[in-house]
Design a protein around this motif. Structure first.
Motif, PDB file in Angstrom:
ATOM      1  N   GLY A 108      -4.919  19.718  -9.514  1.00  0.00           N
ATOM      2  CA  GLY A 108      -4.718  20.239 -10.849  1.00  0.00           C
ATOM      3  C   GLY A 108      -3.586  19.551 -11.586  1.00  0.00           C
ATOM      4  N   ASP A 109      -2.653  20.370 -12.074  1.00  0.00           N
ATOM      5  CA  ASP A 109      -1.509  19.831 -12.823  1.00  0.00           C
ATOM      6  C   ASP A 109      -0.454  19.225 -11.915  1.00  0.00           C
ATOM      7  OD1 ASP A 109      -2.681  20.668 -15.185  1.00  0.00           O
ATOM      8  OD2 ASP A 109      -1.651  22.615 -15.167  1.00  0.00           O
ATOM      9  N   ASP A 110      -0.685  19.309 -10.591  1.00  0.00           N
ATOM     10  CA  ASP A 110       0.302  18.826  -9.620  1.00  0.00           C
ATOM     11  C   ASP A 110      -0.046  17.435  -9.087  1.00  0.00           C
ATOM     12  OD1 ASP A 110       2.658  19.253  -8.130  1.00  0.00           O
ATOM     13  OD2 ASP A 110       1.477  19.738  -6.341  1.00  0.00           O
ATOM     14  N   VAL A 111      -0.924  16.711  -9.756  1.00  0.00           N
ATOM     15  CA  VAL A 111      -1.351  15.387  -9.307  1.00  0.00           C
ATOM     16  C   VAL A 111      -0.281  14.356  -9.663  1.00  0.00           C
ATOM     17  CG1 VAL A 111      -3.015  13.516  -9.646  1.00  0.00           C
ATOM     18  CG2 VAL A 111      -3.802  15.877  -9.437  1.00  0.00           C
ATOM     19  N   VAL A 112       0.030  13.494  -8.678  1.00  0.00           N
ATOM     20  CA  VAL A 112       0.902  12.344  -8.928  1.00  0.00           C
ATOM     21  C   VAL A 112       0.224  11.090  -8.388  1.00  0.00           C
ATOM     22  CG1 VAL A 112       3.050  13.671  -8.875  1.00  0.00           C
ATOM     23  CG2 VAL A 112       2.183  12.628  -6.778  1.00  0.00           C
ATOM     24  N   TYR A 113       0.662   9.940  -8.898  1.00  0.00           N
ATOM     25  CA  TYR A 113       0.070   8.661  -8.516  1.00  0.00           C
ATOM     26  C   TYR A 113       1.155   7.699  -8.021  1.00  0.00           C
ATOM     27  CZ  TYR A 113      -4.034  10.226 -11.135  1.00  0.00           C
ATOM     28  OH  TYR A 113      -5.123  10.940 -11.584  1.00  0.00           O
ATOM     29  N   THR A 114       0.741   6.811  -7.127  1.00  0.00           N
ATOM     30  CA  THR A 114       1.534   5.641  -6.778  1.00  0.00           C
ATOM     31  C   THR A 114       0.790   4.420  -7.301  1.00  0.00           C
ATOM     32  OG1 THR A 114       0.449   5.225  -4.642  1.00  0.00           O
ATOM     33  CG2 THR A 114       2.312   6.763  -4.659  1.00  0.00           C
ATOM     34  N   ALA A 115       1.536   3.429  -7.737  1.00  0.00           N
ATOM     35  CA  ALA A 115       0.907   2.239  -8.323  1.00  0.00           C
ATOM     36  C   ALA A 115       1.689   0.999  -7.958  1.00  0.00           C
ATOM     37  CB  ALA A 115       0.818   2.380  -9.841  1.00  0.00           C
ATOM     38  N   TYR A 163       0.864  -1.181   0.000  1.00  0.00           N
ATOM     39  CA  TYR A 163       0.000   0.000   0.000  1.00  0.00           C
ATOM     40  C   TYR A 163       0.896   1.226   0.000  1.00  0.00           C
ATOM     41  CZ  TYR A 163      -4.392   2.475   0.888  1.00  0.00           C
ATOM     42  OH  TYR A 163      -5.520   3.261   0.770  1.00  0.00           O
ATOM     43  N   LEU A 164       0.623   2.175  -0.895  1.00  0.00           N
ATOM     44  CA  LEU A 164       1.424   3.393  -1.012  1.00  0.00           C
ATOM     45  C   LEU A 164       0.486   4.591  -1.062  1.00  0.00           C
ATOM     46  CD1 LEU A 164       3.975   2.177  -3.732  1.00  0.00           C
ATOM     47  CD2 LEU A 164       4.379   2.344  -1.267  1.00  0.00           C
ATOM     48  N   ASP A 165       0.185   5.149   0.091  1.00  0.00           N
ATOM     49  CA  ASP A 165      -0.630   6.359   0.141  1.00  0.00           C
ATOM     50  C   ASP A 165       0.227   7.565  -0.258  1.00  0.00           C
ATOM     51  OD1 ASP A 165      -3.059   7.921   1.075  1.00  0.00           O
ATOM     52  OD2 ASP A 165      -1.484   8.789   2.351  1.00  0.00           O
ATOM     53  N   VAL A 166      -0.376   8.528  -0.940  1.00  0.00           N
ATOM     54  CA  VAL A 166       0.356   9.743  -1.295  1.00  0.00           C
ATOM     55  C   VAL A 166      -0.496  10.948  -0.923  1.00  0.00           C
ATOM     56  CG1 VAL A 166      -0.446   9.637  -3.705  1.00  0.00           C
ATOM     57  CG2 VAL A 166       1.562  11.021  -3.105  1.00  0.00           C
ATOM     58  N   THR A 167       0.094  11.878  -0.192  1.00  0.00           N
ATOM     59  CA  THR A 167      -0.628  13.073   0.244  1.00  0.00           C
ATOM     60  C   THR A 167      -0.695  14.089  -0.888  1.00  0.00           C
ATOM     61  OG1 THR A 167       1.394  14.131   1.046  1.00  0.00           O
ATOM     62  CG2 THR A 167       0.188  12.737   2.604  1.00  0.00           C
ATOM     63  N   ASN A 168      -1.486  15.136  -0.682  1.00  0.00           N
ATOM     64  CA  ASN A 168      -1.587  16.186  -1.691  1.00  0.00           C
ATOM     65  C   ASN A 168      -0.289  16.969  -1.841  1.00  0.00           C
ATOM     66  OD1 ASN A 168      -4.212  15.621  -2.535  1.00  0.00           O
ATOM     67  ND2 ASN A 168      -5.124  16.845  -0.899  1.00  0.00           N
ATOM     68  N   ASP A 169       0.620  16.872  -0.838  1.00  0.00           N
ATOM     69  CA  ASP A 169       1.941  17.477  -1.005  1.00  0.00           C
ATOM     70  C   ASP A 169       2.995  16.414  -1.306  1.00  0.00           C
ATOM     71  OD1 ASP A 169       1.562  16.594   1.631  1.00  0.00           O
ATOM     72  OD2 ASP A 169       3.091  17.922   2.415  1.00  0.00           O
ATOM     73  N   LYS A 215       5.576   1.801  -8.422  1.00  0.00           N
ATOM     74  CA  LYS A 215       6.009   3.088  -8.939  1.00  0.00           C
ATOM     75  C   LYS A 215       5.426   4.200  -8.062  1.00  0.00           C
ATOM     76  CE  LYS A 215       7.877   1.130 -12.587  1.00  0.00           C
ATOM     77  NZ  LYS A 215       9.332   1.154 -12.858  1.00  0.00           N
ATOM     78  N   VAL A 216       6.203   5.267  -7.906  1.00  0.00           N
ATOM     79  CA  VAL A 216       5.719   6.451  -7.196  1.00  0.00           C
ATOM     80  C   VAL A 216       6.014   7.677  -8.052  1.00  0.00           C
ATOM     81  CG1 VAL A 216       6.062   5.411  -4.927  1.00  0.00           C
ATOM     82  CG2 VAL A 216       7.893   6.793  -5.922  1.00  0.00           C
ATOM     83  N   GLY A 217       5.261   8.758  -7.800  1.00  0.00           N
ATOM     84  CA  GLY A 217       5.503  10.028  -8.488  1.00  0.00           C
ATOM     85  C   GLY A 217       5.129  10.035  -9.950  1.00  0.00           C
ATOM     86  N   LEU A 218       4.165   9.213 -10.345  1.00  0.00           N
ATOM     87  CA  LEU A 218       3.760   9.143 -11.752  1.00  0.00           C
ATOM     88  C   LEU A 218       2.774  10.267 -12.087  1.00  0.00           C
ATOM     89  CD1 LEU A 218       3.033   5.311 -12.085  1.00  0.00           C
ATOM     90  CD2 LEU A 218       5.085   6.519 -12.876  1.00  0.00           C
ATOM     91  N   THR A 219       2.991  10.922 -13.197  1.00  0.00           N
ATOM     92  CA  THR A 219       1.977  11.822 -13.727  1.00  0.00           C
ATOM     93  C   THR A 219       0.889  10.979 -14.388  1.00  0.00           C
ATOM     94  OG1 THR A 219       3.035  12.001 -15.893  1.00  0.00           O
ATOM     95  CG2 THR A 219       3.738  13.572 -14.177  1.00  0.00           C
ATOM     96  N   GLU A 220      -0.190  11.640 -14.789  1.00  0.00           N
ATOM     97  CA  GLU A 220      -1.290  10.890 -15.401  1.00  0.00           C
ATOM     98  C   GLU A 220      -0.838  10.218 -16.699  1.00  0.00           C
ATOM     99  OE1 GLU A 220      -5.620  12.146 -16.965  1.00  0.00           O
ATOM    100  OE2 GLU A 220      -5.333  12.273 -14.791  1.00  0.00           O
ATOM    101  N   SER A 221      -0.068  10.922 -17.496  1.00  0.00           N
ATOM    102  CA  SER A 221       0.388  10.327 -18.756  1.00  0.00           C
ATOM    103  C   SER A 221       1.381   9.191 -18.492  1.00  0.00           C
ATOM    104  CB  SER A 221       1.033  11.391 -19.644  1.00  0.00           C
ATOM    105  OG  SER A 221       2.154  11.981 -19.008  1.00  0.00           O
ATOM    106  N   GLN A 222       2.216   9.359 -17.492  1.00  0.00           N
ATOM    107  CA  GLN A 222       3.155   8.290 -17.133  1.00  0.00           C
ATOM    108  C   GLN A 222       2.411   7.073 -16.598  1.00  0.00           C
ATOM    109  OE1 GLN A 222       5.578  10.567 -14.408  1.00  0.00           O
ATOM    110  NE2 GLN A 222       7.234  10.804 -15.906  1.00  0.00           N
ATOM    111  N   LEU A 223       1.363   7.309 -15.820  1.00  0.00           N
ATOM    112  CA  LEU A 223       0.565   6.204 -15.299  1.00  0.00           C
ATOM    113  C   LEU A 223      -0.079   5.427 -16.441  1.00  0.00           C
ATOM    114  CD1 LEU A 223      -0.822   4.579 -13.060  1.00  0.00           C
ATOM    115  CD2 LEU A 223      -2.565   6.385 -12.946  1.00  0.00           C
ATOM    116  N   LYS A 224      -0.645   6.154 -17.404  1.00  0.00           N
ATOM    117  CA  LYS A 224      -1.263   5.487 -18.553  1.00  0.00           C
ATOM    118  C   LYS A 224      -0.261   4.591 -19.267  1.00  0.00           C
ATOM    119  CE  LYS A 224      -3.456   6.398 -23.008  1.00  0.00           C
ATOM    120  NZ  LYS A 224      -3.917   7.439 -23.980  1.00  0.00           N
TER     121      LYS A 224
END
Length: 612
Positions: free
Chosen positions: A244-251, A189-195, A213-222
């Motif tokens: 907004g444009d500052d969203v990142v994902y963990t997967a 499990y990899l929770d990521v805060t808004n910061d 993976k951590v720190g993925l942008t939406e295009s990188q996640l896709k």
């Protein structure tokens, strides 16, 4: 953004309305929630979720709820026999948005939100051993709050948790590097805060091949989802954070969507009893029940008389990607290693190089700053009366990093370095004045005496003079990379800074020095590995606790990160036995006591020995 598949459905960066519409459709179509995340700033929050098509218990979902509504929903379904399986929250403390999933299940669960520290969760579990299923960190960087959900940890699964707080911020890359040095461990499990701070959970369950993976942008996640799918890996966990444009994902991706089951194996022979089948059955049943309850994957038990094996069994309760332990496999001994140092000391006495009254420091050419230390004898070291009390001055066996840093040294400390450090320190009590304090350093010092007097490296001396008749024991090397192919996995959930890099903050598993030891230097005290069969045979002719020959009605307990062991020489029928586990992370010391003081002795007592 939607990613659709036959058996799973993933979406991310969608609005609350899109998420709720999608949820209704997927639930109606026989899909279940695998992962859920709400992120961003209310009221314009976003969702990410992974669904999979599978049968299962009834479940309910909630989205975009304020705290009061969420808590009411939770209590209502809990009263109907449901438990929380997913929880996520985002936004400021006073206006946070919550989402969650509950399903019908007969298991103890604890969900706690609104905590200003994640460590308050322990107070909410009411003493239950919990396995954390998910964490969500919300609020602001200076005013964080935590939601944590856990289920009763039946089977004592191992887990490590790293929660990001205002005062303790973990470097995720360092944490990840240390955790995956523990064989078979992985992020779950990899929770990521808004910061963009990542709180992480790690476990030692197996899902085949995996990647995170951590720190993925939406295009990188896709792109990552598509690339992993080509490798046969699907999404297990997906969490978002930011605005907004500052969203990142963990997967987290894996070959299997649920952990592999554990398989039972028991092998080895029992040959020295009137009813060997009865002893075999009793041993297997006892060890299986104990290992299932305590989450132990590998173990050995052996019994011998006068150095001849009466029985040896090896036990494995593990996933198919792990080795089946054999009776001849070597397992880390912890302090059971000390009896080999005592036997080596006895050989030197037999050779006329030592006696029990020999003063050790004058023999080695040292002049201690505390004059009382000049009177420390071999006997004092054997009987833990030399004046070293780890409760007062610390356990030097686990202070290699601390000693190096005290000297501003970037080199790993040797046993000689540690001795010279101790020579400059005052004793904790006068040697032989009636005081007793268990001391790892005393046996480390004895092992140095062996090498110093014979000119032979300690382990080589053991092989030449102590390990006779086919007995085998060897050093358990400190570095984790030395053990990537070992059949026995010495398991621990803990990590800390390495003594091999004393001026750097290199995190390693406790079995690889994270507990402060360097086993190459402390081998004479707790750094050997051997089989239970070797131990049972060895103590038929060598003292298990003191020095000299067989130690009638005595025992020794070994405990070090990644191992627990016990050896005993019994009285009336003069038999000797040993048990070794590949971890000391079991449920309680009471459980260990029940095994070594009751369950196994009862088997020996109930069955007549007739020799092999």
């Amino acid at each position: 953004m939607l990613r659709n598949g036959t058996d799973s459905d993933t979406y991310y960066g969608v609005t609350s309305a899109e998420h709720e519409e999608r949820s209704k459709s997927l639930k109606a179509g026989g899909y279940r929630v695998r992962s859920l995340s709400v992120f961003g700033a209310p009221p314009n929050v976003k969702y990410a979720a992974v669904w999979s098509k599978a049968e299962g218990a009834e479940f309910e979902t909630i989205a975009s709820a304020d705290e009061v509504t969420f808590n009411s929903w939770y209590e209502s379904w809990k009263n109907k026999g449901y438990v929380s399986t997913h929880v996520s929250a985002t936004g400021p403390v006073g206006s946070a948005v919550f989402a969650g999933v509950m399903e019908q299940a007969d298991i103890s669960e604890r969900l706690k939100c609104g905590m200003d520290t994640p460590y308050a969760y322990a107070n909410a579990t009411m003493g239950l051993n919990m396995l954390v299923k998910g964490v969500s960190v919300y609020g602001s960087p200076t005013n964080r709050r935590y939601c944590i959900v856990g289920h009763e940890n039946i089977g004592n699964r191992k887990q490590s948790t790293y929660y990001q707080t205002d005062t303790v911020v973990f470097d995720y890359e360092k944490t990840y590097s240390a955790e995956i040095q523990k064989r078979f461990w992985r992020p779950t499990y990899l929770d990521v805060t808004n910061d963009h701070l990542v709180s992480s959970l790690f476990e030692d369950t197996s899902v085949g091949k995996w990647e995170s993976k951590v720190g993925l942008t939406e295009s990188q996640l896709k792109a990552e989802v598509e690339a992993q799918a080509k490798k046969g890996l699907s999404l297990l966990q997906l969490q978002g954070g930011g605005n907004g444009d500052d969203v990142v994902y963990t997967a987290i991706f894996a070959e299997h969507t649920t952990p592999l089951s554990q398989n039972w194996n028991a092998n080895g022979k029992v040959v020295g009893f009137e009813d060997n089948d009865a002893v075999t059955s009793a041993l297997d049943a006892t060890m299986r029940n104990w290992m299932e309850w305590n989450g132990i994957r590998q173990a050995q038990v052996a019994i011998a008389r006068e150095g001849n094996l009466l029985g040896e069994r090896a036990f494995t309760l593990a996933e198919s990607d792990r080795a089946v332990v054999q009776p001849t496999d070597k397992m880390l001994l912890g302090s059971v290693s000390k009896m080999f140092t005592h036997a080596a000391t006895q050989r030197l006495i037999d050779d006329g190089l030592l006696n029990l009254t020999t003063t050790v420091y004058p023999l080695l050419g040292y002049k201690p700053s505390d004059e009382r230390a000049n009177n420390i004898t071999v006997e004092h070291l054997v009987h833990h009366t030399a004046g070293y009390d780890r409760a007062v001055s610390g356990d030097i066996g686990f202070m290699f990093r601390e000693v190096a840093r005290s000297k501003n040294s970037s080199s790993p400390q040797t046993l000689r370095d540690m001795i010279e450090y101790m020579v400059d320190r005052p004793l904790d009590f006068t040697p032989g004045d009636g005081g007793y304090a268990y001391s790892n350093f005393g046996t480390m010092l004895l092992s140095y005496v062996v090498t110093n007097l014979t000119g032979t490296p300690y382990v080589e001396f053991l092989k030449e003079r102590v390990l006779t008749g086919g007995l085998e024991a060897e050093l358990f090397a400190t570095a984790a990379e030395k053990h990537v192919n070992d059949p026995v996995v010495q398991e621990t959930r803990y990590t800390n800074f390495s003594p091999l890099f004393p001026q750097e903050e290199v995190l390693v598993p406790n079995t690889a020095g994270g507990d402060g030891d360097i086993k190459e230097e402390a081998v004479g005290s707790f750094g050997l590995r051997a089989s239970a069969s070797t131990i049972a045979r060895f103590i038929g002719k060598n003292a298990v606790w003191t020095i000299g020959g067989r130690d009638w009605m005595n025992s020794r307990d070994g405990s070090v990160s990644g191992a627990r062991s016990y050896a005993r020489s019994e009285g009336q029928e003069n038999y000797d036995w040993a048990v070794i586990l590949n971890s000391r992370d079991f449920t309680s010391d009471e459980q260990w006591s029940s095994l070594v003081y009751t369950a196994l002795p009862d088997i020996w007592a109930a069955n007549k020995i007739v020799e092999a």
